[in-house]
Scaffold this motif. Sequence first.
Motif, PDB file in Angstrom:
ATOM      1  N   TRP A  63     -55.954 -15.586  52.226  1.00 32.96           N
ATOM      2  CA  TRP A  63     -54.932 -14.867  51.469  1.00 32.96           C
ATOM      3  C   TRP A  63     -54.154 -15.769  50.525  1.00 32.96           C
ATOM      4  N   THR A  64     -54.067 -17.058  50.841  1.00 33.92           N
ATOM      5  CA  THR A  64     -53.466 -17.992  49.886  1.00 33.92           C
ATOM      6  C   THR A  64     -54.288 -18.011  48.602  1.00 33.92           C
ATOM      7  N   GLU A  65     -55.597 -18.044  48.754  1.00 32.09           N
ATOM      8  CA  GLU A  65     -56.487 -18.053  47.594  1.00 32.09           C
ATOM      9  C   GLU A  65     -56.463 -16.723  46.859  1.00 32.09           C
ATOM     10  N   GLU A  66     -56.489 -15.619  47.596  1.00 37.11           N
ATOM     11  CA  GLU A  66     -56.515 -14.299  46.961  1.00 37.11           C
ATOM     12  C   GLU A  66     -55.206 -13.998  46.235  1.00 37.11           C
ATOM     13  N   PHE A  67     -54.085 -14.407  46.791  1.00 34.60           N
ATOM     14  CA  PHE A  67     -52.807 -14.216  46.106  1.00 34.60           C
ATOM     15  C   PHE A  67     -52.732 -15.075  44.846  1.00 34.60           C
ATOM     16  N   ARG A  68     -53.289 -16.270  44.914  1.00 34.48           N
ATOM     17  CA  ARG A  68     -53.282 -17.140  43.732  1.00 34.48           C
ATOM     18  C   ARG A  68     -54.035 -16.483  42.580  1.00 34.48           C
ATOM     19  N   LYS A  69     -55.097 -15.765  42.906  1.00 28.33           N
ATOM     20  CA  LYS A  69     -55.895 -15.100  41.878  1.00 28.33           C
ATOM     21  C   LYS A  69     -55.093 -14.043  41.128  1.00 28.33           C
ATOM     22  N   ILE A  70     -54.111 -13.439  41.785  1.00 26.36           N
ATOM     23  CA  ILE A  70     -53.311 -12.397  41.139  1.00 26.36           C
ATOM     24  C   ILE A  70     -51.937 -12.913  40.723  1.00 26.36           C
ATOM     25  N   GLY A  71     -51.809 -14.237  40.699  1.00 25.25           N
ATOM     26  CA  GLY A  71     -50.577 -14.847  40.244  1.00 25.25           C
ATOM     27  C   GLY A  71     -49.419 -14.749  41.212  1.00 25.25           C
ATOM     28  N   ARG A  72     -49.729 -14.623  42.491  1.00 24.30           N
ATOM     29  CA  ARG A  72     -48.690 -14.525  43.518  1.00 24.30           C
ATOM     30  C   ARG A  72     -48.795 -15.702  44.480  1.00 24.30           C
ATOM     31  N   THR A  73     -47.724 -15.929  45.227  1.00 22.14           N
ATOM     32  CA  THR A  73     -47.712 -16.973  46.246  1.00 22.14           C
ATOM     33  C   THR A  73     -47.718 -16.316  47.617  1.00 22.14           C
ATOM     34  N   TYR A  74     -48.663 -16.699  48.442  1.00 21.42           N
ATOM     35  CA  TYR A  74     -48.784 -16.117  49.770  1.00 21.42           C
ATOM     36  C   TYR A  74     -47.866 -16.831  50.747  1.00 21.42           C
ATOM     37  N   GLU A  75     -47.078 -16.069  51.461  1.00 24.26           N
ATOM     38  CA  GLU A  75     -46.210 -16.594  52.510  1.00 24.26           C
ATOM     39  C   GLU A  75     -46.814 -16.199  53.857  1.00 24.26           C
ATOM     40  N   PRO A  76     -47.410 -17.136  54.592  1.00 25.88           N
ATOM     41  CA  PRO A  76     -48.092 -16.765  55.840  1.00 25.88           C
ATOM     42  C   PRO A  76     -47.131 -16.176  56.861  1.00 25.88           C
ATOM     43  N   PRO A  77     -47.611 -15.232  57.655  1.00 25.81           N
ATOM     44  CA  PRO A  77     -46.779 -14.689  58.741  1.00 25.81           C
ATOM     45  C   PRO A  77     -46.801 -15.634  59.927  1.00 25.81           C
ATOM     46  N   LYS A  78     -45.896 -15.415  60.838  1.00 22.69           N
ATOM     47  CA  LYS A  78     -45.949 -16.088  62.127  1.00 22.69           C
ATOM     48  C   LYS A  78     -46.678 -15.180  63.112  1.00 22.69           C
ATOM     49  N   MET A  79     -47.193 -15.781  64.151  1.00 26.79           N
ATOM     50  CA  MET A  79     -47.829 -15.031  65.219  1.00 26.79           C
ATOM     51  C   MET A  79     -47.207 -15.441  66.541  1.00 26.79           C
ATOM     52  N   VAL A  80     -46.748 -14.467  67.310  1.00 30.56           N
ATOM     53  CA  VAL A  80     -46.179 -14.716  68.627  1.00 30.56           C
ATOM     54  C   VAL A  80     -47.180 -14.287  69.687  1.00 30.56           C
ATOM     55  N   LEU A  81     -47.511 -15.185  70.585  1.00 31.45           N
ATOM     56  CA  LEU A  81     -48.332 -14.872  71.752  1.00 31.45           C
ATOM     57  C   LEU A  81     -47.389 -14.636  72.919  1.00 31.45           C
ATOM     58  N   PHE A  82     -47.546 -13.520  73.618  1.00 28.22           N
ATOM     59  CA  PHE A  82     -46.633 -13.228  74.715  1.00 28.22           C
ATOM     60  C   PHE A  82     -47.382 -12.589  75.872  1.00 28.22           C
TER      61      PHE A  82
ATOM     62  N   ASP B  50     -63.608 -15.192  54.357  1.00 29.76           N
ATOM     63  CA  ASP B  50     -63.700 -16.192  55.413  1.00 29.76           C
ATOM     64  C   ASP B  50     -65.145 -16.648  55.564  1.00 29.76           C
ATOM     65  N   ASN B  51     -66.057 -15.703  55.481  1.00 28.28           N
ATOM     66  CA  ASN B  51     -67.473 -16.062  55.553  1.00 28.28           C
ATOM     67  C   ASN B  51     -67.905 -16.866  54.321  1.00 28.28           C
ATOM     68  N   ARG B  52     -67.383 -16.496  53.157  1.00 30.89           N
ATOM     69  CA  ARG B  52     -67.712 -17.228  51.938  1.00 30.89           C
ATOM     70  C   ARG B  52     -67.231 -18.678  52.010  1.00 30.89           C
ATOM     71  N   LEU B  53     -66.047 -18.863  52.562  1.00 32.68           N
ATOM     72  CA  LEU B  53     -65.466 -20.202  52.627  1.00 32.68           C
ATOM     73  C   LEU B  53     -66.034 -21.044  53.761  1.00 32.68           C
ATOM     74  N   PHE B  54     -66.325 -20.406  54.893  1.00 26.98           N
ATOM     75  CA  PHE B  54     -66.648 -21.169  56.100  1.00 26.98           C
ATOM     76  C   PHE B  54     -67.981 -20.800  56.744  1.00 26.98           C
ATOM     77  N   ASN B  55     -68.721 -19.856  56.150  1.00 25.81           N
ATOM     78  CA  ASN B  55     -69.974 -19.404  56.758  1.00 25.81           C
ATOM     79  C   ASN B  55     -69.738 -19.011  58.217  1.00 25.81           C
ATOM     80  N   SER B  56     -68.727 -18.203  58.437  1.00 30.36           N
ATOM     81  CA  SER B  56     -68.250 -17.919  59.786  1.00 30.36           C
ATOM     82  C   SER B  56     -68.969 -16.768  60.487  1.00 30.36           C
ATOM     83  N   LEU B  57     -69.596 -15.886  59.726  1.00 32.98           N
ATOM     84  CA  LEU B  57     -70.177 -14.692  60.337  1.00 32.98           C
ATOM     85  C   LEU B  57     -71.611 -14.915  60.781  1.00 32.98           C
ATOM     86  N   GLU B  58     -71.902 -14.423  61.959  1.00 31.98           N
ATOM     87  CA  GLU B  58     -73.246 -14.471  62.514  1.00 31.98           C
ATOM     88  C   GLU B  58     -73.810 -13.053  62.560  1.00 31.98           C
ATOM     89  N   PRO B  59     -75.128 -12.914  62.695  1.00 34.41           N
ATOM     90  CA  PRO B  59     -75.707 -11.568  62.800  1.00 34.41           C
ATOM     91  C   PRO B  59     -75.049 -10.769  63.925  1.00 34.41           C
TER      92      PRO B  59
END
Length: 286
Positions: free
Chosen positions: A89-108, A212-221
């Motif tokens: 999303w940092t990359e995708e926001f940059r494409k539209i001229g925006r700055t991505y502010e990542p969310p936090k994640m709470v594990l509970f 994510d798959n484009r950047l990291f080849n993350s997806l498997e069959p």
Amino acid sequence: MRLDGRRSSSNVDDRRGRRTGLVAGAGGIGGLIITALIIWISGGNPLSVLNNAGSITGNQVAQNYVPTEQEERYAEFAKVILAGTEDVWTEEFRKIGRTYEPPKMVLFTGSVNSGCGNATSAVGPFYCSADKTLYIDLSFFEQMEKQMGAGGDFAFAYVIAHEVGHHVQNLLGTLDQAHEEMARLPEAESNKLSVRTELQADYYAGVWAYHDNRLFNSLEPGDIEEGLNAASKIGDDYLQKQAQGYAVPETFNHGRSDQRVRWLELGARTGDLSRGDTFTPSYNSL
């Protein structure tokens, strides 16, 4: 998914073992899976219904709390997936001229205090726009697998990516606009707008998967199929039939199974942020 060597997000607040506000009742979250999932897909503020809850005072750490090896694996997995959403999303926001502010994640575990109020695990994973944070009790993944038949690493990643999709909507102004309008509409029309909002979050989850798959080849069959299976199991129609034997379309507020599958698949196939307009088409064509 191929995740070896991937970085973990630092935007994670691990509150596992802490018990605050409200806690699940004696029946435990395992017996509340259908209720939990219906609340999860209920749209708007998922904290409005807290079933089978009892009160607890203070901020306590559960005695002898030790996470299982499986829970630790889930935690590391969630941190890696969140990092992937940050990169995409940092990359995708940059494409539209925006700055991505990542969310936090709470594990509970059990219960949590959020910017939207107190919640138990029964509400399922949720995003709170007030504090730009997503909250998840990792036991939800085990319930997906064992009680819903919706397991698999990409299915779990889809859950996180969907909530991050709401954060993307929040940053783009879509979420507040939708919620403000929903508050003014009659219930049936508000539900339809909620469906549009949730389907767009599904689409954004698919967009994340593509990049994510484009950047990291993350997806498997089979990974995408896992996600589509999960999407089919959390459609309003499917969950209502599981819970009560029949569906009530006018109460749908996350979308039917086929709609959720369609929008997740479209995002994962195209990766095109601009094609995620779920608000303009006629409701019947979603």
